[in-house]
Design a protein around this motif. Structure first.
Motif, PDB file in Angstrom:
ATOM      1  N   THR A 207       0.806  -1.216   0.000  1.00  0.00           N
ATOM      2  CA  THR A 207       0.000   0.000   0.000  1.00  0.00           C
ATOM      3  C   THR A 207       0.840   1.267   0.000  1.00  0.00           C
ATOM      4  O   THR A 207       0.516   2.249  -0.689  1.00  0.00           O
ATOM      5  N   ASP A 208       1.917   1.271   0.763  1.00  0.00           N
ATOM      6  CA  ASP A 208       2.714   2.487   0.902  1.00  0.00           C
ATOM      7  C   ASP A 208       3.875   2.549  -0.086  1.00  0.00           C
ATOM      8  O   ASP A 208       4.772   3.387   0.056  1.00  0.00           O
ATOM      9  N   ARG A 209       3.859   1.697  -1.094  1.00  0.00           N
ATOM     10  CA  ARG A 209       4.936   1.668  -2.070  1.00  0.00           C
ATOM     11  C   ARG A 209       4.557   2.397  -3.354  1.00  0.00           C
ATOM     12  O   ARG A 209       3.373   2.549  -3.677  1.00  0.00           O
ATOM     13  N   THR A 210       5.566   2.806  -4.109  1.00  0.00           N
ATOM     14  CA  THR A 210       5.365   3.302  -5.462  1.00  0.00           C
ATOM     15  C   THR A 210       5.275   2.094  -6.392  1.00  0.00           C
ATOM     16  O   THR A 210       6.099   1.183  -6.324  1.00  0.00           O
ATOM     17  N   ILE A 211       4.274   2.078  -7.255  1.00  0.00           N
ATOM     18  CA  ILE A 211       4.024   0.928  -8.119  1.00  0.00           C
ATOM     19  C   ILE A 211       4.462   1.246  -9.546  1.00  0.00           C
ATOM     20  O   ILE A 211       4.110   2.295 -10.094  1.00  0.00           O
ATOM     21  N   ALA A 228      -9.608   1.479  -0.100  1.00  0.00           N
ATOM     22  CA  ALA A 228      -9.105   1.847   1.227  1.00  0.00           C
ATOM     23  C   ALA A 228      -7.602   1.633   1.371  1.00  0.00           C
ATOM     24  O   ALA A 228      -6.958   2.275   2.212  1.00  0.00           O
ATOM     25  N   ILE A 229      -7.018   0.760   0.562  1.00  0.00           N
ATOM     26  CA  ILE A 229      -5.582   0.479   0.692  1.00  0.00           C
ATOM     27  C   ILE A 229      -4.836   0.727  -0.622  1.00  0.00           C
ATOM     28  O   ILE A 229      -3.739   0.220  -0.832  1.00  0.00           O
ATOM     29  N   ARG A 230      -5.414   1.521  -1.502  1.00  0.00           N
ATOM     30  CA  ARG A 230      -4.827   1.750  -2.821  1.00  0.00           C
ATOM     31  C   ARG A 230      -3.565   2.599  -2.718  1.00  0.00           C
ATOM     32  O   ARG A 230      -3.566   3.650  -2.068  1.00  0.00           O
ATOM     33  N   PRO A 231      -2.460   2.178  -3.333  1.00  0.00           N
ATOM     34  CA  PRO A 231      -1.239   3.003  -3.331  1.00  0.00           C
ATOM     35  C   PRO A 231      -1.499   4.357  -3.978  1.00  0.00           C
ATOM     36  O   PRO A 231      -2.327   4.488  -4.879  1.00  0.00           O
ATOM     37  N   LYS A 232      -0.746   5.359  -3.534  1.00  0.00           N
ATOM     38  CA  LYS A 232      -0.961   6.719  -4.025  1.00  0.00           C
ATOM     39  C   LYS A 232       0.065   7.142  -5.065  1.00  0.00           C
ATOM     40  O   LYS A 232      -0.107   8.162  -5.731  1.00  0.00           O
ATOM     41  N   GLU A 233       1.147   6.386  -5.196  1.00  0.00           N
ATOM     42  CA  GLU A 233       2.208   6.769  -6.117  1.00  0.00           C
ATOM     43  C   GLU A 233       2.430   5.673  -7.160  1.00  0.00           C
ATOM     44  O   GLU A 233       2.384   4.486  -6.844  1.00  0.00           O
ATOM     45  N   ALA A 234       2.679   6.107  -8.390  1.00  0.00           N
ATOM     46  CA  ALA A 234       2.963   5.156  -9.456  1.00  0.00           C
ATOM     47  C   ALA A 234       3.962   5.760 -10.434  1.00  0.00           C
ATOM     48  O   ALA A 234       4.026   6.984 -10.589  1.00  0.00           O
ATOM     49  N   ILE A 235       4.736   4.897 -11.069  1.00  0.00           N
ATOM     50  CA  ILE A 235       5.638   5.279 -12.152  1.00  0.00           C
ATOM     51  C   ILE A 235       5.190   4.505 -13.387  1.00  0.00           C
ATOM     52  O   ILE A 235       5.017   3.287 -13.337  1.00  0.00           O
ATOM     53  N   ALA A 249      16.226  -0.796  -9.860  1.00  0.00           N
ATOM     54  CA  ALA A 249      16.856   0.430  -9.379  1.00  0.00           C
ATOM     55  C   ALA A 249      16.294   0.898  -8.040  1.00  0.00           C
ATOM     56  O   ALA A 249      16.780   1.878  -7.465  1.00  0.00           O
ATOM     57  N   GLY A 250      15.269   0.206  -7.538  1.00  0.00           N
ATOM     58  CA  GLY A 250      14.688   0.568  -6.252  1.00  0.00           C
ATOM     59  C   GLY A 250      13.713   1.722  -6.319  1.00  0.00           C
ATOM     60  O   GLY A 250      13.331   2.263  -5.277  1.00  0.00           O
ATOM     61  N   ARG A 251      13.263   2.080  -7.508  1.00  0.00           N
ATOM     62  CA  ARG A 251      12.342   3.209  -7.655  1.00  0.00           C
ATOM     63  C   ARG A 251      10.893   2.803  -7.413  1.00  0.00           C
ATOM     64  O   ARG A 251      10.046   3.652  -7.131  1.00  0.00           O
ATOM     65  N   ALA A 252      10.583   1.509  -7.531  1.00  0.00           N
ATOM     66  CA  ALA A 252       9.194   1.066  -7.415  1.00  0.00           C
ATOM     67  C   ALA A 252       9.171  -0.447  -7.230  1.00  0.00           C
ATOM     68  O   ALA A 252      10.199  -1.133  -7.326  1.00  0.00           O
ATOM     69  N   VAL A 253       7.986  -0.969  -6.952  1.00  0.00           N
ATOM     70  CA  VAL A 253       7.728  -2.402  -6.974  1.00  0.00           C
ATOM     71  C   VAL A 253       6.679  -2.648  -8.051  1.00  0.00           C
ATOM     72  O   VAL A 253       6.019  -1.723  -8.511  1.00  0.00           O
TER      73      VAL A 253
END
Length: 308
Positions: A207-211, A228-235, A249-253
């Motif tokens: 939930t707290d990760r960038t996708i 209710a648990i949707r991540p807020k950040e995406a690449i 590179a550790g920028r997202a999962v």
């Protein structure tokens, strides 16, 4: 191009002209292909890369088509390129016209021409090698060509392949699909991620990760998570290779299907099962017009391999 002319517009006159001055002359197949690339990529730069043209050339070709039709097909006033209502309607007709053209060419070729099978990523997963080997044994006179094409229909709507292995929901006009099997989903994480040591994960763990989202050919969107648990950040990325690089590179999962594990091993990326994500349907898609005569045999063989 009489078929495309009938399907698209009476405004496409039969007189010829040079360069891209289609407003005063004939609309050609290249104008339709260019528009469809823009419509599918939603980006002129990516469309130019796909067509192996320069960005100015793509823009000129689109402008020429719009002049010929007398309507605006693409809205360039927003930050994100979008089709106008006329553009969305024309996309269906242009897709049908290009497919009809490709089918007309196919009918004139030998019946034993290669069978082109497209995929955007992972092909048939663990069944890929058995499929290619068993097809060659059973049909030595009909080569099966496996082509990776980075778009939602793996080149099928553009007539580049005869059939395509696709994942997720496919709603492109003019296509019919048959469910082959389903694949479980997995999470893809950087190898040094704190979660990488676990045996399995749930959607809530991310939930707290960038996708990382492959918006061109991928099956994952943020709607996969409950609100209710949707991540807020995406690449957003445009293909599987960029998706893997972004994760390593550790920028997202990321989230993908199990076939990705075997087909796309990458240094610095680990895959873990997801316990609560719906499975991904894998379908064989083809155009809804007569095509390569060997497609039914291909469908039967994939079913046999996947379910044996």
């Amino acid at each position: 191009m009489p078929t495309a002319t009938r399907l698209c517009s009476a405004r496409m006159s039969a007189t010829t002209s040079g360069n891209d001055h289609a407003g005063a002359g004939q609309v050609e197949l290249r104008h339709l292909r260019c528009f469809l690339a823009i419509a599918e990529e939603r980006n002129v730069t990516r469309a130019a890369e796909r067509l192996r043209l320069t960005q100015p050339a793509v823009s000129r070709t689109l402008a020429a088509l719009e002049r010929a039709l007398g309507v605006r097909l693409v809205d360039r006033s927003t930050h994100h390129l979008a089709l106008t209502p006329e553009g969305r309607a024309f996309q269906d007709r242009a897709t049908a016209a290009v497919a009809a053209f490709e089918d007309a060419l196919a009918a004139g070729r030998t019946a034993r021409r290669p069978l082109r099978l497209g995929h955007a990523w992972s092909a048939a997963g663990p069944y890929t090698t058995p499929l290619l080997r068993r097809w060659r044994e059973a049909h030595p006179d009909v080569p099966l060509e496996l082509l990776r094409i980075d778009d939602r229909t793996a080149g099928l709507t553009r007539g580049e392949v005869d059939a395509a292995l696709l994942r997720g929901t496919v709603d492109a006009p003019g296509l019919v699909t048959e469910l082959l099997y389903t694949e479980a989903r997995v999470a893809a994480l950087p190898a040094d991620d704190p979660l990488a040591d676990r045996d399995r994960l749930s959607l809530a763990d991310l939930t707290d990760r960038t996708i990382a989202l492959n918006t061109v050919s991928g099956t994952t969107t943020l709607d996969l998570w409950p609100a209710a648990i949707r991540p807020k950040e995406a690449i957003t990325v445009a293909n599987t290779d960029d998706w893997l690089v972004t994760i390593a590179a550790g920028r997202a999962v990321g989230i993908s299907a199990t076939a990705t594990i075997g087909m796309h091993q990458y240094p610095g990326v680990v895959y873990l099962p997801l316990t609560d994500a719906p499975e991904v349907p894998v379908v064989l898609a083809r155009r809804d017009t007569p095509g390569h005569p060997s497609v039914p045999e291909l469908t039967a063989l994939i079913h046999k391999i996947a379910h044996s």
